[in-house]
Enzyme design. Sequence first.
Site, short mmCIF file in Angstrom:
data_model
loop_
_atom_site.label_atom_id
_atom_site.label_comp_id
_atom_site.label_asym_id
_atom_site.label_seq_id
_atom_site.Cartn_x
_atom_site.Cartn_y
_atom_site.Cartn_z
N GLY A 251 0.82 -1.22 0.00
CA GLY A 251 0.00 0.00 0.00
C GLY A 251 0.85 1.26 0.00
NE ARG B 109 -5.52 5.81 5.87
CZ ARG B 109 -6.04 4.70 6.40
NH1 ARG B 109 -6.81 4.79 7.47
NH2 ARG B 109 -5.77 3.51 5.89
N GLY C 186 -11.66 -2.25 10.96
CA GLY C 186 -12.73 -3.19 10.65
C GLY C 186 -13.32 -3.72 11.95
CG ASN D 168 -9.32 -7.53 11.12
OD1 ASN D 168 -8.64 -8.44 11.59
ND2 ASN D 168 -9.26 -7.15 9.85
CE1 TYR E 153 43.44 14.08 5.74
CE2 TYR E 153 42.42 16.19 6.24
CZ TYR E 153 42.66 15.15 5.36
OH TYR E 153 42.11 15.19 4.10
NE ARG F 171 56.94 26.80 27.18
CZ ARG F 171 56.82 26.29 28.40
NH1 ARG F 171 57.50 26.81 29.40
NH2 ARG F 171 56.03 25.29 28.62
C1 UD1 Z 1 -7.00 -2.97 7.51
C2 UD1 Z 1 -8.16 -3.96 7.63
C3 UD1 Z 1 -9.02 -3.59 8.83
C4 UD1 Z 1 -8.17 -3.59 10.09
C5 UD1 Z 1 -6.92 -2.72 9.93
C6 UD1 Z 1 -5.98 -3.03 11.08
C7 UD1 Z 1 -8.70 -4.71 5.36
C8 UD1 Z 1 -9.62 -4.61 4.23
N1 UD1 Z 1 -8.95 -3.94 6.42
O1 UD1 Z 1 -7.53 -1.68 7.27
O2 UD1 Z 1 -10.09 -4.52 8.99
O3 UD1 Z 1 -8.96 -3.17 11.19
O4 UD1 Z 1 -6.21 -3.02 8.71
O5 UD1 Z 1 -4.85 -2.20 11.07
O6 UD1 Z 1 -7.78 -5.54 5.32
N2 UD1 Z 1 -1.95 -3.45 1.35
C9 UD1 Z 1 -1.41 -4.11 0.25
N3 UD1 Z 1 -2.06 -4.06 -0.94
C10 UD1 Z 1 -3.24 -3.41 -1.10
C11 UD1 Z 1 -3.79 -2.73 0.01
C12 UD1 Z 1 -3.14 -2.77 1.21
O7 UD1 Z 1 -0.35 -4.71 0.36
O8 UD1 Z 1 -3.77 -3.44 -2.22
C13 UD1 Z 1 -1.24 -3.48 2.63
C14 UD1 Z 1 -0.84 -2.12 3.15
O9 UD1 Z 1 0.48 -1.80 2.73
C15 UD1 Z 1 -0.91 -2.31 4.66
C16 UD1 Z 1 -1.93 -3.40 4.86
O10 UD1 Z 1 -2.09 -4.04 3.60
O11 UD1 Z 1 0.34 -2.74 5.19
C17 UD1 Z 1 -3.28 -2.85 5.33
O12 UD1 Z 1 -3.77 -1.91 4.41
P1 UD1 Z 1 -4.47 -0.55 4.86
O13 UD1 Z 1 -4.89 0.16 3.65
O14 UD1 Z 1 -3.62 0.16 5.84
O15 UD1 Z 1 -5.77 -1.13 5.60
P2 UD1 Z 1 -6.63 -0.44 6.76
O16 UD1 Z 1 -7.55 0.54 6.16
O17 UD1 Z 1 -5.74 0.02 7.84
CA CA Z 2 -3.56 0.12 8.11
#
Ligand code: UD1
Ligand code: CA
Length: 472
Positions: free
Chosen positions: A11, A15, A137, A167, A385, A438
């Site tokens: 991701g 934010r 979540g 979650n 040096y 000196r």
């Molecule tokens: C996610 C969970 C949410 C949980 C929260 C906990 C999902 C749909 N939601 O939300 O239930 O409460 O984490 O912290 O999983 N990532 C990828 N590829 C993608 C999208 C995301 O690798 O296409 C990775 C991001 O880099 C990150 C992780 O997955 O490390 C979570 O993604 P993020 O977008 O932060 O999910 P949250 O909205 O925090």
């Molecule tokens: Ca997250």
Amino acid sequence: MQLSVIILAAGQGKRMNSDLPKVLQPLAGRPLLEHVIRTARAIEPENIYVVYGHGGAQVQAALPHESVDWILQAEQLGTGHAVMQAMPVIPDDHRVLVMYGDVPLIRAETLTKLLAATDDDSMALLSTKLQDPAGYGRIVRDPGGGVRAIVEHNDATPEQLAIREINTGLMSVPAKRLRAWLLNLRNDNAQREYLLTDVVAAAVIGNCRVSAVVAGDAEEAMGVNDKIQLAQAEAGYRQARAHELMLAGATLADPARIDVRGEVRVERDVFIDINAVLIGKVRLGARVKIGPNCCIRNSSIGEDTEIHANCHIDGAVVGDNCRIGPFARLRPETVLHRDVHVGNFVEVKNSDIGAGAKANHLSYLGDAQVGRDVNVGAGSITCNYDGANKWPTIIEDGAFIGSGSMLVAPVRVGAQATIGAGSTIAQNAPDGELTLTRAKQTTISGWSRPAKLSEKDKEAAIDGALQRPKSV
Ligand code: UD1
Ligand code: CA
């Protein structure tokens, strides 16, 4: 069952408002992702797959020493889609543990607990209860308490938004089941993404037992999505490390004002005053005292040594019962034997300082080998040096270097030699003798102090002295 860990790290982290991909944001000086990989490694899985995508090359380049399998998610279509990218290389008979690259404080013991809650045909997820569950979540349970689904914040009804059990993102699932559920994911939700969390509802429909392990410590389960949460994670990390030090016998002036960014080992009755920053591999022997505002990195400090306020110590081995600072700087490859005193505004680099030697004020010792019981007077330095090369200085046992001396390397000062104050020593000084350079002291009798000149007389004097044409 063999274990494959999948870490989601593709991701962007919108934010964060940062050019640095989210999983590379630093926690205790190391990327978030590195923390997660290390925790995963601690439970010794067969494989660790890291799903990467946003800032791809940058993410891999930042973690060159991590022997993990990198899986590219070219387009970030959601956490479910991310897990799907790794599934082709994971055999059906494996158990999959999903971890999130932005949940860095999770402990290995918690992972073990999560895995223990499952058998060959059931799944488990890690939940926790938060005062403020916004953004996470929500865990939806049926009236009997069984887990029914995870509903994302943006898809939740007002009643679901009131649920405080959330979650954490961690789940443990049999690979064969997970593969089937992922194939049926749809993106008809508020985010228009393929959500990993939807596999829970699929499991319930498929009559697979879903258990939720509730993490007692909500802090370790926190997700890091913005700079505020990053600072909160840093505080959580700081507190956990401070607790470890205290349990090992250290007294901390204030556990909220110490930063441990590495592996620090303390022996009994160490005292650490406020604002210490300990980086890399640091060892503090029994009864070591660290004054306020000290930064110590990759160094070992012998027992009963006292480090006064505002010292910077990097790559040094300090013996027992030394006195250092305030305001001392020890640079890499410095070795202080026992009972050495290094005082204020003294810098030592790549030098071996013998037992009982003292350099108490305003000195620089670089590339020097200093014997036992040597005294380096205030303001004396090694001139190591020449503008092109670094040269060594040898000061033998018991030598006394008078204040303000320049030791022009390469040079040797013999055992028990005395160097007169203010000398520039460019040739070897023999054992046991007084050596000095000196200028002879003179007194100008009848000399008087300058008197204040008028602007005009002053200009004329300047013109004369600098041989300028007369000003008009
Ligand atoms: C996610 C969970 C949410 C949980 C929260 C906990 C999902 C749909 N939601 O939300 O239930 O409460 O984490 O912290 O999983 N990532 C990828 N590829 C993608 C999208 C995301 O690798 O296409 C990775 C991001 O880099 C990150 C992780 O997955 O490390 C979570 O993604 P993020 O977008 O932060 O999910 P949250 O909205 O925090
Ligand atoms: Ca997250």
